[in-house]
Design a protein around this motif. Structure first.
Motif, PDB file in Angstrom:
ATOM      1  N   ASP A 127       0.846  -1.189   0.000  1.00 43.47           N
ATOM      2  CA  ASP A 127       0.000   0.000   0.000  1.00 43.47           C
ATOM      3  C   ASP A 127       0.887   1.247   0.000  1.00 43.47           C
ATOM      4  N   ALA A 128       0.302   2.378   0.290  1.00 43.67           N
ATOM      5  CA  ALA A 128       1.051   3.644   0.223  1.00 43.67           C
ATOM      6  C   ALA A 128       1.488   4.128   1.604  1.00 43.67           C
ATOM      7  N   TRP A 152       4.647  11.699 -11.395  1.00 39.68           N
ATOM      8  CA  TRP A 152       3.713  11.359 -10.308  1.00 39.68           C
ATOM      9  C   TRP A 152       3.301  12.646  -9.592  1.00 39.68           C
ATOM     10  N   PRO A 153       2.424  13.447 -10.200  1.00 44.38           N
ATOM     11  CA  PRO A 153       2.071  14.762  -9.653  1.00 44.38           C
ATOM     12  C   PRO A 153       1.375  14.707  -8.300  1.00 44.38           C
ATOM     13  N   ASP A 154       0.760  13.583  -7.963  1.00 43.79           N
ATOM     14  CA  ASP A 154       0.059  13.488  -6.678  1.00 43.79           C
ATOM     15  C   ASP A 154       0.975  13.054  -5.532  1.00 43.79           C
ATOM     16  N   PHE A 182       3.384   8.487  -1.813  1.00 45.61           N
ATOM     17  CA  PHE A 182       2.272   8.429  -2.752  1.00 45.61           C
ATOM     18  C   PHE A 182       0.944   8.593  -2.023  1.00 45.61           C
ATOM     19  N   SER A 183      -0.005   9.262  -2.684  1.00 45.78           N
ATOM     20  CA  SER A 183      -1.356   9.414  -2.118  1.00 45.78           C
ATOM     21  C   SER A 183      -2.230   8.221  -2.468  1.00 45.78           C
ATOM     22  N   ASP A 187       1.478   1.673  -9.777  1.00 49.65           N
ATOM     23  CA  ASP A 187       1.791   0.413 -10.431  1.00 49.65           C
ATOM     24  C   ASP A 187       3.253   0.111 -10.112  1.00 49.65           C
ATOM     25  N   TRP A 188       3.483  -0.852  -9.211  1.00 51.38           N
ATOM     26  CA  TRP A 188       4.836  -1.081  -8.707  1.00 51.38           C
ATOM     27  C   TRP A 188       5.791  -1.563  -9.789  1.00 51.38           C
ATOM     28  N   GLN A 189       5.312  -2.392 -10.697  1.00 52.82           N
ATOM     29  CA  GLN A 189       6.177  -2.885 -11.769  1.00 52.82           C
ATOM     30  C   GLN A 189       6.633  -1.737 -12.668  1.00 52.82           C
TER      31      GLN A 189
END
Length: 232
Positions: A127-128, A152-154, A182-183, A187-189
């Motif tokens: 998770d984040a 990754w603007p968020d 990250f909020s 996608d981890w890959q």
């Protein structure tokens, strides 16, 4: 109260054989494992130990164990380390220590990379909760931050600053460290590849499907987890 990290280390210890070259990360579980090695005369006198951690190296030398620098070794039988969180595919985030570059080098040398710790580290899917830590060449700081923000603007990017001196925290390689929170779950890959492709980034703290198994302990006992989440 049970020491789950100690219980995990006991199972990990049984995997070590005389004459092997063993890699060690950092943390309480690793220190438990070192104590078991040094108390076993046959192992203490025959295994070669390599660590990614300054603290672990100092502890190994303090107890007179056979330590080699990573630069002098090209193969490890097993690399043992902890993490902040890992999932059912054994993808792990190692966000705390900021030594992930050295840890990844040792993990890539090893025939087996084994995660250890208490079962609170395990989640079916990452998770984040924890940030991705990025090691950045100082001369590339602004372009790297700009590229990460654009992609990754968020995400919230924060350069690690020292509370012991004026200025930024630097890695053991003399580079800068930034936390990327990250909020929402990325996608981890894709992240694993895309971040590494940005010029000026040395390494990041996502260990994407690098581990061969995990040893975790909790109220239900000790479990050995393989990447497809078979428990035996």
């Amino acid at each position: 109260m049970a020491d789950y990290k100690l219980e995990a280390a006991k199972v990990a210890f049984k995997l070590i054989k005389t004459g092997q070259t063993i890699g060690l990360g950092a943390g309480t579980t690793v220190f438990h494992l070192v104590d078991m090695i040094r108390q076993d005369e046959a192992l203490a006198g025959s295994v070669i130990l390599v660590s990614s951690s300054f603290k672990t190296n100092a502890y190994l030398l303090q107890h007179g164990l056979n330590v080699k620098a990573a630069s002098m070794v090209k193969y490890l039988d097993i690399y043992f380390d902890g993490c902040d969180q890992f999932d059912s595919g054994l993808t792990a985030l190692k966000s705390g220590g900021g030594i992930h570059t050295s840890e990844k080098i040792l993990a890539s040398m090893a025939a087996e990379f084994i995660l250890m710790g208490d079962d609170a580290k395990f989640t079916p899917a990452l998770d984040a909760t924890y940030p991705l830590v990025v090691e950045i060449l100082p001369q590339a700081l602004q372009i790297v931050l700009d590229r990460l923000t654009s992609a990754w603007p968020d995400a919230v990017l924060k350069l690690r600053m020292s509370n012991q001196k004026d200025g930024a925290v630097t890695s053991e390689n003399g580079n800068l460290l930034a936390d990327m929170q990250f909020s929402s779950v990325p996608d981890w890959q894709q992240l694993n590849i895309q971040v590494k492709m940005i010029p000026g980034i040395v390494e990041h703290s996502l260990f994407y499907r690098m581990a061969s198994k995990a040893i975790i302990a909790g109220e239900g006992g000790v479990r050995i987890i393989s990447p497809d989440y078979k428990v035996y």
